[in-house]
Design a protein around this motif. Structure first.
Motif, PDB file in Angstrom:
ATOM      1  N   LEU A 105       0.703  -1.380  -0.033  1.00  0.00           N
ATOM      2  CA  LEU A 105      -0.164   0.364   0.001  1.00  0.00           C
ATOM      3  C   LEU A 105       0.957   1.285   0.055  1.00  0.00           C
ATOM      4  CD1 LEU A 105      -2.719  -1.306   2.444  1.00  0.00           C
ATOM      5  CD2 LEU A 105      -2.994  -0.579   0.348  1.00  0.00           C
ATOM      6  N   SER A 106       2.012   1.634   0.788  1.00  0.00           N
ATOM      7  CA  SER A 106       2.755   2.363   0.754  1.00  0.00           C
ATOM      8  C   SER A 106       3.584   2.315  -1.049  1.00  0.00           C
ATOM      9  CB  SER A 106       4.240   2.258   2.262  1.00  0.00           C
ATOM     10  OG  SER A 106       4.776   1.213   0.859  1.00  0.00           O
ATOM     11  N   LYS A 107       3.707   1.195  -1.492  1.00  0.00           N
ATOM     12  CA  LYS A 107       3.369   1.911  -2.756  1.00  0.00           C
ATOM     13  C   LYS A 107       2.602   2.201  -3.545  1.00  0.00           C
ATOM     14  CE  LYS A 107       7.813  -1.281  -2.277  1.00  0.00           C
ATOM     15  NZ  LYS A 107       8.302  -3.041  -1.914  1.00  0.00           N
ATOM     16  N   ASP A 108       1.568   2.293  -3.063  1.00  0.00           N
ATOM     17  CA  ASP A 108       0.530   2.585  -4.571  1.00  0.00           C
ATOM     18  C   ASP A 108      -0.199   1.182  -4.312  1.00  0.00           C
ATOM     19  OD1 ASP A 108      -0.416   4.562  -3.044  1.00  0.00           O
ATOM     20  OD2 ASP A 108       1.450   5.727  -5.068  1.00  0.00           O
ATOM     21  N   LYS A 109       0.491   0.381  -4.380  1.00  0.00           N
ATOM     22  CA  LYS A 109      -0.193  -1.143  -4.989  1.00  0.00           C
ATOM     23  C   LYS A 109      -1.339  -1.926  -3.838  1.00  0.00           C
ATOM     24  CE  LYS A 109       4.280  -2.373  -7.021  1.00  0.00           C
ATOM     25  NZ  LYS A 109       5.781  -2.896  -6.865  1.00  0.00           N
ATOM     26  N   LYS A 110      -2.200  -2.659  -4.846  1.00  0.00           N
ATOM     27  CA  LYS A 110      -3.233  -2.956  -3.567  1.00  0.00           C
ATOM     28  C   LYS A 110      -3.133  -4.943  -4.027  1.00  0.00           C
ATOM     29  CE  LYS A 110      -6.775   0.578  -3.740  1.00  0.00           C
ATOM     30  NZ  LYS A 110      -7.809   0.767  -4.055  1.00  0.00           N
ATOM     31  N   ASN A 111      -2.210  -5.329  -2.992  1.00  0.00           N
ATOM     32  CA  ASN A 111      -2.208  -6.791  -2.426  1.00  0.00           C
ATOM     33  C   ASN A 111      -2.828  -7.132  -1.665  1.00  0.00           C
ATOM     34  OD1 ASN A 111      -0.626  -7.611  -5.220  1.00  0.00           O
ATOM     35  ND2 ASN A 111       1.130  -6.618  -4.211  1.00  0.00           N
ATOM     36  N   VAL A 112      -3.089  -8.715  -1.445  1.00  0.00           N
ATOM     37  CA  VAL A 112      -4.227  -8.971  -0.346  1.00  0.00           C
ATOM     38  C   VAL A 112      -2.596  -9.498   0.203  1.00  0.00           C
ATOM     39  CG1 VAL A 112      -5.228 -11.126   0.532  1.00  0.00           C
ATOM     40  CG2 VAL A 112      -6.223  -9.863  -1.578  1.00  0.00           C
ATOM     41  N   ALA A 113      -3.091  -9.649   2.297  1.00  0.00           N
ATOM     42  CA  ALA A 113      -2.087 -10.007   2.681  1.00  0.00           C
ATOM     43  C   ALA A 113      -2.155 -11.383   3.330  1.00  0.00           C
ATOM     44  CB  ALA A 113      -2.218  -9.019   4.370  1.00  0.00           C
ATOM     45  N   ASP A 114      -1.374 -12.052   3.470  1.00  0.00           N
ATOM     46  CA  ASP A 114      -1.402 -14.111   3.423  1.00  0.00           C
ATOM     47  C   ASP A 114      -0.794 -13.760   4.990  1.00  0.00           C
ATOM     48  OD1 ASP A 114      -2.059 -14.668   0.753  1.00  0.00           O
ATOM     49  OD2 ASP A 114      -0.188 -13.785   0.329  1.00  0.00           O
ATOM     50  N   LYS A 115       0.420 -12.594   5.729  1.00  0.00           N
ATOM     51  CA  LYS A 115       0.889 -13.008   6.786  1.00  0.00           C
ATOM     52  C   LYS A 115       1.007 -11.964   7.689  1.00  0.00           C
ATOM     53  CE  LYS A 115       1.886 -17.364   5.777  1.00  0.00           C
ATOM     54  NZ  LYS A 115       2.009 -18.466   6.445  1.00  0.00           N
ATOM     55  N   PHE A 116       0.935 -12.002   8.881  1.00  0.00           N
ATOM     56  CA  PHE A 116       1.629 -10.931   9.609  1.00  0.00           C
ATOM     57  C   PHE A 116       2.393 -11.058  10.220  1.00  0.00           C
ATOM     58  CE2 PHE A 116       0.102  -9.140  13.957  1.00  0.00           C
ATOM     59  CZ  PHE A 116       0.561  -7.837  13.460  1.00  0.00           C
ATOM     60  N   CYS A 117       3.353  -9.908  10.610  1.00  0.00           N
ATOM     61  CA  CYS A 117       4.496 -10.293  11.039  1.00  0.00           C
ATOM     62  C   CYS A 117       4.491  -9.037  12.557  1.00  0.00           C
ATOM     63  CB  CYS A 117       5.453  -9.417  10.650  1.00  0.00           C
ATOM     64  SG  CYS A 117       6.803 -10.044  11.717  1.00  0.00           S
ATOM     65  N   SER A 118       4.730  -9.857  13.392  1.00  0.00           N
ATOM     66  CA  SER A 118       3.996  -9.492  14.974  1.00  0.00           C
ATOM     67  C   SER A 118       5.143  -8.504  15.643  1.00  0.00           C
ATOM     68  CB  SER A 118       4.006 -10.416  15.929  1.00  0.00           C
ATOM     69  OG  SER A 118       4.602 -11.293  16.077  1.00  0.00           O
ATOM     70  N   THR A 119       6.276  -9.021  15.219  1.00  0.00           N
ATOM     71  CA  THR A 119       7.556  -8.151  15.255  1.00  0.00           C
ATOM     72  C   THR A 119       7.630  -6.985  14.540  1.00  0.00           C
ATOM     73  OG1 THR A 119       9.084  -9.820  15.832  1.00  0.00           O
ATOM     74  CG2 THR A 119      10.000  -7.702  15.413  1.00  0.00           C
ATOM     75  N   CYS A 120       7.242  -6.495  13.024  1.00  0.00           N
ATOM     76  CA  CYS A 120       6.985  -5.535  12.324  1.00  0.00           C
ATOM     77  C   CYS A 120       5.902  -4.480  12.586  1.00  0.00           C
ATOM     78  CB  CYS A 120       7.533  -6.326  10.731  1.00  0.00           C
ATOM     79  SG  CYS A 120       8.323  -6.796  10.284  1.00  0.00           S
ATOM     80  N   ASN A 121       5.081  -5.554  13.151  1.00  0.00           N
ATOM     81  CA  ASN A 121       3.608  -5.142  13.651  1.00  0.00           C
ATOM     82  C   ASN A 121       2.817  -4.757  12.323  1.00  0.00           C
ATOM     83  OD1 ASN A 121       1.481  -4.445  14.412  1.00  0.00           O
ATOM     84  ND2 ASN A 121       2.062  -2.500  15.184  1.00  0.00           N
ATOM     85  N   GLU A 122       2.829  -5.751  11.123  1.00  0.00           N
ATOM     86  CA  GLU A 122       2.176  -5.292   9.534  1.00  0.00           C
ATOM     87  C   GLU A 122       1.903  -6.934   9.171  1.00  0.00           C
ATOM     88  OE1 GLU A 122       5.611  -1.664   7.164  1.00  0.00           O
ATOM     89  OE2 GLU A 122       5.920  -4.058   7.314  1.00  0.00           O
ATOM     90  N   PHE A 123       1.212  -6.088   8.373  1.00  0.00           N
ATOM     91  CA  PHE A 123       0.316  -7.391   7.068  1.00  0.00           C
ATOM     92  C   PHE A 123       1.299  -6.965   6.254  1.00  0.00           C
ATOM     93  CE2 PHE A 123      -3.522  -6.751  10.551  1.00  0.00           C
ATOM     94  CZ  PHE A 123      -3.683  -7.810  10.416  1.00  0.00           C
ATOM     95  N   GLN A 124       1.535  -8.500   5.194  1.00  0.00           N
ATOM     96  CA  GLN A 124       1.989  -8.451   4.403  1.00  0.00           C
ATOM     97  C   GLN A 124       1.563  -9.468   3.403  1.00  0.00           C
ATOM     98  OE1 GLN A 124       6.243  -9.186   5.903  1.00  0.00           O
ATOM     99  NE2 GLN A 124       6.069  -7.080   6.816  1.00  0.00           N
ATOM    100  N   CYS A 125       2.130  -9.762   2.126  1.00  0.00           N
ATOM    101  CA  CYS A 125       1.486 -10.433   1.172  1.00  0.00           C
ATOM    102  C   CYS A 125       2.457 -11.444   1.315  1.00  0.00           C
ATOM    103  CB  CYS A 125       1.745  -9.506  -0.426  1.00  0.00           C
ATOM    104  SG  CYS A 125       2.967  -8.748  -0.819  1.00  0.00           S
ATOM    105  N   TYR A 126       2.644 -12.079   0.017  1.00  0.00           N
ATOM    106  CA  TYR A 126       3.547 -13.552  -0.154  1.00  0.00           C
ATOM    107  C   TYR A 126       5.049 -12.640  -0.571  1.00  0.00           C
ATOM    108  CZ  TYR A 126       6.246 -17.576  -1.651  1.00  0.00           C
ATOM    109  OH  TYR A 126       7.094 -18.587  -1.481  1.00  0.00           O
TER     110      TYR A 126
END
Length: 575
Positions: free
Chosen positions: A36-57
């Motif tokens: 999203l910060s790069k103006d892209k829309k991809n569905v998140a697969d994972k969540f990193c509790s350390t980064c506190n972020e939802f991330q795609c594959y």
């Protein structure tokens, strides 16, 4: 409670607010935050509790490549909300013991600053000796109940369609019967009317013939008198009058008598006043009405639902030297001390078995027994298919068997069980009432139940009685149906289910549930008091036929009706 309980926050429940559940949030698509910060829309697969972020594959794959990220903990995105604060979207790492609430670092500062018992979740989790399975059990139970509701909704929808079709079929059958009745009535009435018509036409023809003679005579005399009066002499007139007068008087008398006695004839056919035919409404004279019946799903919490049947003993019923035919067990029951009694219809015997189903003794009968019930510690009662009687026998501790007394009855009895300490409940056959009460002294009594007017044939229905709740259970083999009658309310529940095909033997199971031999599915089916299917267990036996349950409700014994492979099996019930 701590002071922080008095704080009013924006997130507290207010009218009109709808709180999202985890299930609702899971439905939403969670987008990858780096993308999203790069103006892209991809569905998140994972969540990193350390980064506190939802991330795609692709974005999360860096955790597998770079060593600096390998200590980070990844979770599936669809369960990440379990560890994140719904309000601040931060990782939950604290727990307020005063308010029993999970919170993130922001929650702790904003909402729980006055609380003195905010503890790190990690410390609390470390104190847990083992994970609890109670939550999983609760959710599993909720899932099973939801599945039951879904299944019952589908079943109810199908049943409603089937009910309307059955109503239409019943009305059409009634119509056909009424048409047939009126056709038979027409033939009968017309036949009788034609017979009456023929009889009365004969009478009328006789009267007509006689009247025609009178008419001809009168006409002839009138013509003669007219001719003489016109051209005859006085002497001729006198002679003619003297001759005609006598006959004329006779003719006039006969004609007047016939005229006075003559009645016109008609034939008609009238219904009794009780039968109002159209133009009255059909509903005015045909009894019956539509009823909508409700069956609520019962709460089966606390009911001992049979989860596992563990076979503890099994053997083939073999023909012995003193047997005439292959054994056929038509009735069985447990004695209070755990021994089993069974009746062999083919070889006319009462047999006693121990807890391992080994034969302890037997007794030769003079009739073909159908059912047996334990009456006391040393007494059993047996019904017969070819004799009108109930036979009571003593079964001693040493397995010696002797006859005590016989009660003569007026009805053929198949199944038998105890209603209480002084009465039997017996299933009849070739009789218009399917179930009766017989006292232990042999005196008959009637149940205050409005049974359908149906006489069951031999081996097409059996019954049992649930003493604690005064309910009668009756099977109908060919309708694949179980009827549960409530004695107090004179109502019944009709149980039909794909699990129940040709229900034969029936017994009272744990928690006053009902155990049924489903002959057509080789299964034992457990039914609640109100007709809900609780469990179904396929067993290693073809055509299970009779079942009985031990007094402690821990074991059941089943026999079958399978020519060439008769069996008896004992099972332990696990709940």
């Amino acid at each position: 409670m701590a002071d922080c309980g008095s704080n009013i926050r924006e997130d507290d429940e207010v009218p009109g607010r709808v709180e999202e559940t985890l299930c609702q949030m899971r439905v939403k698509e969670i987008m990858c935050q780096p993308c999203l910060s790069k103006d892209k829309k991809n569905v998140a697969d994972k969540f990193c509790s350390t980064c506190n972020e939802f991330q795609c594959y692709d974005c999360s794959d860096v955790h597998n490549v770079l060593a600096v990220f390998k200590s980070h903990k990844l979770l599936n995105a669809n369960v990440a909300h379990l560890i994140r604060c719904d309000q601040h979207q931060k990782v939950i790492d604290l727990f307020c013991e005063a308010e029993k609430k999970l919170c993130c670092s922001t929650c702790a500062i904003v909402d729980h600053s006055k609380c003195h018992s905010v503890v790190e979740v990690e410390k609390l989790a470390g104190k847990m000796t083992s994970p609890s399975s109670s939550l999983e059990e609760i959710l599993q139970e909720a899932k099973e109940n939801a599945e039951n509701i879904a299944r019952d909704i589908i079943s109810s929808k199908d049943q409603l369609v089937q009910d309307v079709e059955e109503i239409q079929a019943i009305i059409r059958e009634m119509r056909d019967e009424v048409v047939k009745m009126f056709e038979e009535l027409e033939v009968s009435i017309v036949k009788r009317a034609k017979t009456l018509q023929k009889e009365k036409l004969g009478d009328l023809e006789k009267k007509q013939s006689q009247n025609e003679r009178h008419f001809a005579n009168v006409t002839a005399y009138l013509e003669a008198i007219h001719s003489i009066y016109k051209s005859g002499t006085p002497t001729q007139k006198f002679i003619a009058e003297q001759k005609i007068e006598k006959d004329a008087n006779v003719i006039c008398r006969d004609v007047n008598e016939e005229c006075q006695n003559f009645q016109t004839m008609t034939i008609s056919f009238d219904f009794d006043e009780q039968l109002n035919l159209p133009p009255e409404s059909i509903s005015d004279f045909v009894p019956g009405q539509l009823t909508l019946k409700y069956h609520e799903l019962e709460n089966v919490n606390g009911v001992n639902k049979v989860k596992i049947l563990t076979q503890v003993s099994s053997f083939d019923l073999k023909k012995t030297d003193d047997d005439i035919e292959e054994p056929f067990i038509t009735g069985l029951d447990f004695l209070p001390d755990g021994r089993l009694v069974a009746v062999d219809n083919n070889n006319m015997k009462l047999i006693v078995y121990d807890e391992k189903l080994e034969v302890l003794g037997s007794y030769q009968l003079s009739y073909g027994p159908l059912a047996v019930v334990s009456v006391s510690e040393d007494e059993v009662a047996i019904t017969s298919g070819d004799k009108y009687m109930i036979d009571l026998l003593r079964v001693g501790k040493a397995n010696e068997i002797s006859s005590r007394r016989k009660y003569r009855v007026t009805t053929k009895y198949d199944s038998i069980c105890l209603k209480d300490n002084s009465q039997f409940v017996v299933g009849t056959f070739d009789y218009q009432i399917p179930v009766e009460i017989i006292s232990l002294a042999g005196e008959p009594d009637a149940l205050s139940i409005n049974f359908p007017n149906k006489a069951y044939q031999a081996d097409t229905s059996v019954c049992t009685y649930i003493q604690n709740i005064n309910k009668l259970v009756l099977t109908d083999i060919y309708k694949h149906t179980i009827y549960i009658y409530d004695i107090k309310t004179n109502t019944r529940v009709v149980v039909k289910d794909d699990h129940i095909q040709t229900p034969c033997g029936v017994a009272v199971g744990p928690s006053d549930t009902i155990l049924v031999c489903s002959y057509g599915t080789d299964s034992i089916v457990q039914i609640s008091q109100t007709g809900q299917i609780l469990s179904s267990h396929k067993i290693d036996m073809k055509y299970p036929y009779r079942v009985c349950v031990s007094l402690d409700k821990a074991f059941l014994v089943v026999t079958n009706s399978c020519s060439g492979n008769p069996k008896m099996q004992k099972f332990k019930m696990s709940f």
